[in-house]
Design a protein around this motif. Structure first.
Motif, PDB file in Angstrom:
ATOM      1  N   ASN A 121     -25.769  -1.243 -33.633  1.00 13.11           N
ATOM      2  CA  ASN A 121     -25.285  -2.547 -33.184  1.00 13.11           C
ATOM      3  C   ASN A 121     -24.929  -2.532 -31.697  1.00 13.11           C
ATOM      4  O   ASN A 121     -25.257  -3.464 -30.959  1.00 13.11           O
ATOM      5  N   ALA A 122     -24.248  -1.458 -31.266  1.00 12.78           N
ATOM      6  CA  ALA A 122     -23.888  -1.356 -29.848  1.00 12.78           C
ATOM      7  C   ALA A 122     -25.146  -1.270 -28.990  1.00 12.78           C
ATOM      8  O   ALA A 122     -25.234  -1.885 -27.914  1.00 12.78           O
ATOM      9  N   PHE A 123     -26.118  -0.521 -29.462  1.00 18.36           N
ATOM     10  CA  PHE A 123     -27.368  -0.387 -28.710  1.00 18.36           C
ATOM     11  C   PHE A 123     -28.083  -1.735 -28.586  1.00 18.36           C
ATOM     12  O   PHE A 123     -28.476  -2.152 -27.493  1.00 18.36           O
ATOM     13  N   ASN A 124     -28.234  -2.404 -29.710  1.00 16.48           N
ATOM     14  CA  ASN A 124     -28.996  -3.653 -29.701  1.00 16.48           C
ATOM     15  C   ASN A 124     -28.313  -4.729 -28.848  1.00 16.48           C
ATOM     16  O   ASN A 124     -28.990  -5.471 -28.133  1.00 16.48           O
ATOM     17  N   ALA A 125     -26.980  -4.775 -28.926  1.00 10.22           N
ATOM     18  CA  ALA A 125     -26.257  -5.779 -28.125  1.00 10.22           C
ATOM     19  C   ALA A 125     -26.461  -5.513 -26.633  1.00 10.22           C
ATOM     20  O   ALA A 125     -26.748  -6.435 -25.856  1.00 10.22           O
ATOM     21  N   ALA A 126     -26.335  -4.259 -26.231  1.00  7.56           N
ATOM     22  CA  ALA A 126     -26.487  -3.933 -24.813  1.00  7.56           C
ATOM     23  C   ALA A 126     -27.923  -4.167 -24.347  1.00  7.56           C
ATOM     24  O   ALA A 126     -28.161  -4.625 -23.224  1.00  7.56           O
ATOM     25  N   LEU A 127     -28.885  -3.860 -25.211  1.00  7.88           N
ATOM     26  CA  LEU A 127     -30.289  -4.043 -24.845  1.00  7.88           C
ATOM     27  C   LEU A 127     -30.609  -5.533 -24.677  1.00  7.88           C
ATOM     28  O   LEU A 127     -31.268  -5.940 -23.719  1.00  7.88           O
ATOM     29  N   GLN A 128     -30.111  -6.327 -25.627  1.00 11.08           N
ATOM     30  CA  GLN A 128     -30.381  -7.767 -25.568  1.00 11.08           C
ATOM     31  C   GLN A 128     -29.738  -8.409 -24.342  1.00 11.08           C
ATOM     32  O   GLN A 128     -30.295  -9.334 -23.751  1.00 11.08           O
ATOM     33  N   ALA A 129     -28.577  -7.895 -23.945  1.00 11.21           N
ATOM     34  CA  ALA A 129     -27.921  -8.421 -22.746  1.00 11.21           C
ATOM     35  C   ALA A 129     -28.810  -8.220 -21.514  1.00 11.21           C
ATOM     36  O   ALA A 129     -28.671  -8.933 -20.514  1.00 11.21           O
ATOM     37  N   ARG A 130     -29.703  -7.270 -21.593  1.00 14.22           N
ATOM     38  CA  ARG A 130     -30.631  -6.995 -20.491  1.00 14.22           C
ATOM     39  C   ARG A 130     -32.003  -7.651 -20.717  1.00 14.22           C
ATOM     40  O   ARG A 130     -32.940  -7.397 -19.955  1.00 14.22           O
ATOM     41  N   GLY A 131     -32.137  -8.410 -21.802  1.00  9.49           N
ATOM     42  CA  GLY A 131     -33.387  -9.147 -22.010  1.00  9.49           C
ATOM     43  C   GLY A 131     -34.464  -8.402 -22.775  1.00  9.49           C
ATOM     44  O   GLY A 131     -35.618  -8.823 -22.801  1.00  9.49           O
ATOM     45  N   PHE A 132     -34.102  -7.287 -23.433  1.00  5.30           N
ATOM     46  CA  PHE A 132     -35.088  -6.560 -24.242  1.00  5.30           C
ATOM     47  C   PHE A 132     -34.611  -6.523 -25.697  1.00  5.30           C
ATOM     48  O   PHE A 132     -33.412  -6.650 -25.966  1.00  5.30           O
ATOM     49  N   THR A 133     -35.544  -6.343 -26.621  1.00  6.03           N
ATOM     50  CA  THR A 133     -35.157  -6.186 -28.027  1.00  6.03           C
ATOM     51  C   THR A 133     -35.947  -5.034 -28.638  1.00  6.03           C
ATOM     52  O   THR A 133     -37.027  -4.680 -28.175  1.00  6.03           O
TER      53      THR A 133
END
Lengths: 394, 394
Positions: free
Chosen positions: A305-317
């Motif tokens: 969850n922490a990884f996905n949230a941080a990644l999405q904040a940068r525009g990647f999934t």
């Protein structure tokens, strides 16, 4: 006659500890006899090490005494060179059962189980393992009509989750080997080099080992795709030359005494497009956010969850899991097939667990894999490797 | 959208020939839809090439149209880079099915088969393949309650027995590679050399290839046991130094585009004991006797019978089969799992069949493997390799 092991990986006492843990899990699951087909579980319970898993074989664990080794008769010799048990615990079936549609080796195993008094037992089998085929199960049921069968997929794998100090020693050696493999890539890769020539260097370093420790074969061969091939995660190699302006990722592992330390890095010749630089930065930041959660008491899904949230904040999934447990393994997979870093995996992290944190991104025009093998420690985690992070730009 | 293959191993027409042969065999077996889990069969029918067989995947062949590729969603990208079919023939399942005891990928395959109108079909499955687990079969049956299942183990493998001219080209390249690997052993092996250092050289040569042709990964890693370890057939390596007065055998293969040419040789430092010299001579003579029978029209068992008679005349015996068919393969086995040179195998030899003639002897104090890959020709056979015969004495 005692076995004639020349180089055991563990003292006998460690095997007995493992057996005790496994028997407790069997009891909890209502299993009286466990038939283990997974070569990793066979090795972990008995010490057996050989490339014989292309024929049917198993380790059998009842609630008392030594485990049994069962396999093709010619492989009994290899069992005697590697298992911790005495010779009378090793049983071979004759060669006419091998790859013969008219007779199945499980007919022989059924007779053996019956001879040991397990003909009407509650038997656990690894229903979803590569090395326990649909036919194997059908044959075992037919020839043991009074036994009851339970799915024990993963039962032994779960006992392997927390590593012993000796296992961690072997994983650290594997970690040093994969560091050396990545250093070798950085040293010799250059534009125009045919891919297979680079892979030959990777193999040479991996098997040569480092720091006085020899390299074993990893359970997966090097994956090393470039350019559009790197939009796919599991392609291997050919003789296409490395090119300026393309990414190539290297998903490789060091291995020592069957213990693995996988790690991936991504190479780019020339000036990377902004998109790849952004992706690498996003992965790096999301990795830090994720690994901040890698500590005892947290759950596997918290890392995802922490990884996905941080990644999405940068525009990647990323849709797939971003990690899995690692340790002892045989082909075709170096994962332990228990814990995954993904939503819904509520396993609580404990000291001694080991993972491949695997935040790979496969984009529509290339792939980026910058990954970290980690060990959960008493207070948090440590990275197994000191390989430099980020894109490798040459 | 067409696939984006950069380097197909075969023209599309060759895949259609294979499909036609396979459909004829399906019809003869009363099978309407074939679900192929064996990665070698998947590659042979579709061109698919990737190390993704550690998760469930399949090729599906009905009686009309293109085959389908089915696997993990992230591997669709690899399918599009390698299969000959169009994009709409490739179907992925979502990552939550991967190694998750609560959901099985075969639920997704069942839906796909139903969507293609196969929900009540007579479906052939490879019941005794590594990659079709007991759980996979159980799940498929549960989710396709109106289908009928037939064991199709080996059905596609048997269609692969006679090689095309292009397949033979690839096997000849693999043969040149394994020759170079044995030449490298002869060149660099010396007493005191740690075994893994020699294995690193073997890998380096094997992947570097020879004659302008790149080396692929063999489906089995090098087996290279010495001394008492060589009484067992399937041990790999560690860092023990090579010693004067011991045999070491090397069971290795060259590989090119997934086609294999295995060959074994045996090394001895110093003056071999008479017993090993006698064994090597016996194997050499029995090989000549056996290969005199290797011609179209003879049966597999005739080769075994001739070999065993000649070996026994020299005072040695071998209980296991002395050969098996070879070609395209993926781990864990480089054999095709169809024909064996052993009593009872009455398959008639035909031009284009390829075998590893494998007269290994595992004695009580060492092992001797001096083996020959062969191709059945119009009038007899030819050896794929020109590697010098006999013991390699240094």
């Amino acid at each position: 006659m005692p076995s004639t092991r020349t180089s055991p990986s563990f003292p006998d006492a460690e095997y007995w500890d493992r057996i005790e843990k496994t028997r407790a899990a069997m009891e909890a699951a209502g299993i009286e006899v466990l038939v283990v087909s997974d070569p990793s579980n066979m090795a972990w319970l008995t010490g057996y090490d050989g490339w014989s898993f292309y024929v049917h074989q198993a380790a059998i664990l009842g609630m008392e005494g030594e485990p049994l080794w069962w396999g093709r008769f010619m492989d009994v010799a290899g069992a005697l060179r590697t298992v911790f048990m005495e010779e009378d615990a090793c049983h071979g079936y004759e060669d006419g059962y091998v790859q013969n549609p008219e007779r199945h080796p499980m007919e022989d195993l059924a007779r053996l189980l019956d001879a040991y008094g397990h003909g009407a037992a509650r038997i656990g089998v690894e229903m979803d393992n590569y090395y326990f085929s649909a036919k194997a199960y059908g044959t075992l049921r037919t020839f043991l009509p009074n036994a009851t069968f339970t799915d024990a997929t993963g039962l032994a794998n779960w006992q392997r989750a927390i590593k012993s100090s000796q296992e961690i020693v072997y994983m650290r050696r594997a970690a040093a080997i994969v560091e050396a493999m990545h250093a070798r890539i950085a040293e010799v890769a250059e534009p125009g080099m045919p891919k297979h020539k680079l892979v030959a260097e990777i193999y040479h370093q991996g098997i040569s080992g480092t720091g006085g420790h020899w390299g074993d074969y990893p359970a997966i061969v090097p994956m090393a795709p470039s350019g559009l091939d790197a939009t796919a995660p599991h392609l291997t190699w050919d003789d296409t030359p490395l090119r300026t302006g393309e990414t190539t990722f290297f998903e490789i592992a060091g291995a020592h005494r069957r213990y693995h330390c996988p790690q991936s890095r991504t190479l780019f010749f020339g000036r990377p497009p902004q998109k790849f630089l952004d992706a690498a930065t996003a992965v790096e930041e999301a990795t830090v956010a994720a690994l901040n959660k890698a500590m005892p008491g947290n759950r596997c899904e918290e890392i995802a969850n922490a990884f996905n949230a941080a990644l999405q904040a940068r525009g990647f999934t990323k849709e797939s899991r971003c990690g899995y447990s690692i340790g002892l393994s045989y082909p075709p997979d170096w994962g332990e097939r228990t814990m995954s870093f993904r939503a819904g995996d509520r396993t609580v992290l404990q000291p001694g667990m080991a993972f491949h944190f695997m935040p790979a991104l496969w984009l529509d025009d290339g792939g980026i894999e910058i990954t970290e093998p980690i060990l959960i420690t008493d207070k948090g985690h440590e990275r197994f490797c000191a390989t430099p992070g980020g894109l490798l730009v040459k």
